[in-house]
Design a protein around this motif. Structure first.
Motif, PDB file in Angstrom:
ATOM      1  N   CYS A   1      36.121  32.030  36.620  1.00  0.00           N
ATOM      2  CA  CYS A   1      35.269  33.073  36.814  1.00  0.00           C
ATOM      3  C   CYS A   1      34.100  32.315  37.902  1.00  0.00           C
ATOM      4  O   CYS A   1      33.829  32.903  39.103  1.00  0.00           O
ATOM      5  CB  CYS A   1      34.620  33.519  35.444  1.00  0.00           C
TER       6      CYS A   1
ATOM      7  N   GLY B   1      32.989  32.654  42.441  1.00  0.00           N
ATOM      8  CA  GLY B   1      31.847  32.750  42.750  1.00  0.00           C
ATOM      9  C   GLY B   1      31.578  32.325  44.161  1.00  0.00           C
ATOM     10  O   GLY B   1      30.664  32.479  44.733  1.00  0.00           O
TER      11      GLY B   1
ATOM     12  N   LEU C   1      36.765  37.997  32.733  1.00  0.00           N
ATOM     13  CA  LEU C   1      35.990  37.075  33.551  1.00  0.00           C
ATOM     14  C   LEU C   1      36.752  36.824  34.862  1.00  0.00           C
ATOM     15  O   LEU C   1      35.932  36.775  35.851  1.00  0.00           O
ATOM     16  CB  LEU C   1      36.342  35.652  32.867  1.00  0.00           C
ATOM     17  N   SER C   2      38.138  37.136  35.274  1.00  0.00           N
ATOM     18  CA  SER C   2      38.577  36.944  36.359  1.00  0.00           C
ATOM     19  C   SER C   2      37.983  37.997  37.207  1.00  0.00           C
ATOM     20  O   SER C   2      38.057  37.682  38.559  1.00  0.00           O
ATOM     21  CB  SER C   2      40.125  37.034  36.340  1.00  0.00           C
ATOM     22  N   ARG C   3      37.799  39.150  36.906  1.00  0.00           N
ATOM     23  CA  ARG C   3      37.292  40.177  37.685  1.00  0.00           C
ATOM     24  C   ARG C   3      35.796  40.383  37.757  1.00  0.00           C
ATOM     25  O   ARG C   3      35.268  41.523  38.220  1.00  0.00           O
ATOM     26  CB  ARG C   3      38.094  41.510  36.975  1.00  0.00           C
ATOM     27  N   ARG C   4      35.344  39.556  36.837  1.00  0.00           N
ATOM     28  CA  ARG C   4      33.725  39.442  36.758  1.00  0.00           C
ATOM     29  C   ARG C   4      33.078  40.929  36.487  1.00  0.00           C
ATOM     30  O   ARG C   4      31.951  41.053  37.042  1.00  0.00           O
ATOM     31  CB  ARG C   4      33.040  38.682  37.935  1.00  0.00           C
ATOM     32  N   SER C   5      33.836  41.670  35.660  1.00  0.00           N
ATOM     33  CA  SER C   5      33.502  42.936  35.442  1.00  0.00           C
ATOM     34  C   SER C   5      34.197  43.479  34.351  1.00  0.00           C
ATOM     35  O   SER C   5      35.389  43.271  33.842  1.00  0.00           O
ATOM     36  CB  SER C   5      33.729  43.731  36.495  1.00  0.00           C
TER      37      SER C   5
END
Length: 199
Positions: A110, A114, A52-56
C-alpha cells in the motif's frame, strides 16, 4: 428473603450489544472448529490485503464480488501458509505471526503504491539492501521513527501473544488434510487456468 425464584440472565438489548454477543458466540464456536477458523482467517486476511492494495475499502470489497474465483484462489494460498499452525500447540501465536506477515506485506504494498504504479514484487526484496541507502529520500525522519515504533510494537505484541497464547493439542491430521487438499486444488486450478489463460 430468598423466595426460591430463579432469574435468567437478562439478554442485552439494542443492536450493538446483540451483535457483540453474537460475535462472541461465533468466536467460541470457531474455537471448536479449527479448520473453519483458519478458513475464516484466510478470507479476512485476503480481504484486508486486497483493500490495502487498492487503497480503497469499496474497491477491495468490489474485487471480491467481481472476481470471486480469483479471490478464493488467493485466500487458499493464505490458508496454505496458515496450515502449519495445526502442527503447533500454540496455534493462536502461529496464526498471529503469519497474519502479521501477510498484513505487513499488504501495508508495504500500500505504501509503495503511493510512490509508484507497480505493486510489491520479488525483485523489491532482492534490491532492499540498496534501497536502504536512499530511503531518506522518500521518507521523512518522523515517518522513519513511526515505522520503527510500529515494528517494535509489533514485535512486543508477538512476544506477549507467545506468552499468553493457550497450549492446544496439535492437529497433525488437519495439517496433512489441508495441505493435501490445497496441493491438489492448486495443481488442478493452475493447470486449467494456464490452458484457459485465466490467471
Amino acid at each position: 428473603m430468598d423466595s426460591g425464584v430463579g432469574y435468567e440472565r437478562e439478554k442485552p438489548s439494542g443492536f450493538w450489544p446483540g451483535m457483540k454477543e453474537k460475535a462472541l458466540w461465533f468466536g467460541h464456536w470457531l474455537e471448536n472448529h479449527p479448520l473453519l477458523q483458519s478458513i475464516v482467517l484466510a478470507f479476512l486476511l485476503n480481504l484486508a490485503v486486497e483493500i490495502l492494495s487498492r487503497r480503497s475499502l469499496i474497491e477491495g470489497a468490489g474485487y471480491l464480488i467481481s472476481h470471486p474465483l480469483l479471490f478464493c484462489y488467493n485466500a487458499a494460498i493464505i490458508l496454505l501458509t496458515l496450515s502449519p499452525a495445526f502442527l503447533c500447540r500454540k496455534r493462536y501465536f502461529v496464526f498471529t505471526m503469519i497474519s502479521t506477515v501477510w498484513l505487513g506485506l499488504g501495508v508495504t504494498n500500500c505504501v509503495l503504491l503511493g510512490f509508484r504504479t507497480t505493486p510489491l514484487a520479488a525483485i523489491d526484496f532482492e534490491i532492499a539492501e540498496s534501497v536502504m541507502t536512499i530511503i531518506d529520500v522518500y521518507l521523512s525522519p518522523a515517518q522513519l521513527i513511526m515505522i520503527i515504533a510500529i515494528i517494535l510494537a509489533t514485535a512486543a505484541g508477538l512476544v506477549l501473544t507467545w506468552l499468553k497464547a493457550p497450549k492446544l493439542k496439535a492437529s497433525y491430521g488437519w495439517a496433512v488434510f489441508v495441505i493435501a487438499i490445497l496441493g491438489v486444488l492448486f495443481s488442478v486450478t493452475t493447470s486449467k487456468s494456464a490452458e484457459l489463460q485465466a490467471l
